[in-house]
Design a protein around this motif. Structure first.
Motif, short mmCIF file in Angstrom:
data_model
loop_
_atom_site.label_atom_id
_atom_site.label_comp_id
_atom_site.label_asym_id
_atom_site.label_seq_id
_atom_site.Cartn_x
_atom_site.Cartn_y
_atom_site.Cartn_z
N LYS A 13 0.77 -1.18 -0.15
CA LYS A 13 0.04 0.07 -0.02
C LYS A 13 1.03 1.35 -0.03
O LYS A 13 1.99 1.13 0.57
CB LYS A 13 -0.86 0.19 1.24
CG LYS A 13 -1.89 -0.89 1.36
CD LYS A 13 -3.06 -0.63 0.49
CE LYS A 13 -4.26 -1.59 0.75
NZ LYS A 13 -5.32 -1.27 0.06
N LYS A 14 0.21 2.18 -0.85
CA LYS A 14 0.87 3.70 -0.74
C LYS A 14 1.42 4.02 0.80
O LYS A 14 2.70 4.54 0.76
CB LYS A 14 0.27 4.64 -1.45
CG LYS A 14 0.98 5.98 -1.73
CD LYS A 14 0.10 6.80 -2.57
CE LYS A 14 -1.38 7.21 -1.79
NZ LYS A 14 -2.29 8.08 -2.55
N ASP A 77 1.57 13.19 -1.81
CA ASP A 77 2.28 12.03 -1.67
C ASP A 77 3.50 11.93 -2.57
O ASP A 77 4.06 11.49 -3.06
CB ASP A 77 1.51 10.91 -2.35
CG ASP A 77 0.21 10.51 -1.67
OD1 ASP A 77 0.16 10.82 -0.48
OD2 ASP A 77 -0.90 10.45 -2.16
N PHE A 97 4.75 8.65 -5.47
CA PHE A 97 3.92 7.39 -5.03
C PHE A 97 2.55 7.45 -5.70
O PHE A 97 1.85 8.60 -5.48
CB PHE A 97 3.82 7.39 -3.38
CG PHE A 97 5.02 7.47 -2.64
CD1 PHE A 97 5.81 6.27 -2.44
CD2 PHE A 97 5.56 8.72 -2.21
CE1 PHE A 97 6.98 6.15 -1.70
CE2 PHE A 97 6.73 8.48 -1.67
CZ PHE A 97 7.40 7.40 -1.22
N LYS A 98 2.14 6.40 -6.54
CA LYS A 98 0.96 6.31 -7.14
C LYS A 98 0.36 4.71 -6.85
O LYS A 98 1.14 3.93 -7.07
CB LYS A 98 0.84 6.49 -8.51
CG LYS A 98 1.23 7.84 -8.92
CD LYS A 98 1.19 7.92 -10.56
CE LYS A 98 1.72 9.42 -10.94
NZ LYS A 98 1.78 9.65 -12.35
N GLU A 99 -0.73 4.90 -5.92
CA GLU A 99 -1.37 3.69 -5.64
C GLU A 99 -2.37 3.09 -6.99
O GLU A 99 -3.06 3.87 -7.43
CB GLU A 99 -2.14 3.58 -4.44
CG GLU A 99 -2.49 2.27 -3.93
CD GLU A 99 -3.07 2.34 -2.58
OE1 GLU A 99 -2.08 2.11 -1.47
OE2 GLU A 99 -4.05 2.56 -2.26
N THR A 104 1.70 -0.08 -5.53
CA THR A 104 2.14 1.30 -5.68
C THR A 104 3.25 1.30 -6.60
O THR A 104 4.44 0.38 -6.45
CB THR A 104 2.59 1.64 -4.26
OG1 THR A 104 1.50 1.46 -3.31
CG2 THR A 104 3.07 3.10 -4.07
N GLU A 105 3.28 2.33 -7.44
CA GLU A 105 4.20 2.61 -8.24
C GLU A 105 5.10 3.65 -7.77
O GLU A 105 4.54 4.76 -7.40
CB GLU A 105 3.67 2.93 -9.54
CG GLU A 105 4.67 3.62 -10.58
CD GLU A 105 4.11 4.40 -11.60
OE1 GLU A 105 3.66 3.48 -12.52
OE2 GLU A 105 4.24 5.40 -11.84
#
Length: 146
Positions: A13-14, A77, A97-99, A104-105
């Motif tokens: 998770k982010k 983020d 951060f991208k969820e 998460t990327e």
């Protein structure tokens, strides 16, 4: 001088990844070449979490400590880091951060220069390899904690 970025999709998770990156004093447990870490201050206001910390980094006879100003922009983020003391002429890095569902990327970008020109040349040669090892370490740590 050396500039690079690395992108990973991590099974985590982010918010857990953000907490991992901000848990600077644990870096010596899993980040390659990190010998010590110390947080001097950690202040949170409505929009930004600001941390001032030292990292001691090195290998063999080349070990040095630098102080960084770390700002986590809660709404975006985004974590931005810049050096404020030590052997670096400058250092800037960012964590994005991208969820996506439970994944998460993360994108990590870094740009720095060492004051010592000889060490700067040496670092330029092995920098991308070191960055990949560090990204691997963060990914493994996140997935182990997940």
């Amino acid at each position: 001088m050396p500039q690079a970025s690395v992108k990973r999709i991590i099974n985590c998770k982010k918010q857990k990844l953000i907490e991992l990156v901000l848990d600077i004093e644990k870096y010596p447990e899993f980040v390659p070449f990190c010998k010590n870490a110390k947080i001097y201050s950690n202040e949170v206001n409505a929009d930004i979490n600001n941390i001032v910390a030292d990292l001691t980094i090195g290998k063999g006879p080349f070990i040095d400590t630098y102080k960084s100003d770390v700002n986590y922009e809660l709404k975006n983020d985004l974590i931005k880091v810049k050096n404020i003391d030590g052997p670096l002429k400058y250092l800037f890095n960012t964590w994005h951060f991208k969820e996506h569902n439970n994944l998460t990327e993360i994108k990590f970008e870094i740009d720095f220069e060492i004051e010592n020109k000889f060490l700067n040349i040496l670092m330029s040669k092995s920098f991308k390899f070191g960055l990949e090892k560090i990204a691997d370490a963060f990914q493994k740590r996140a997935e182990d904690l997940n």
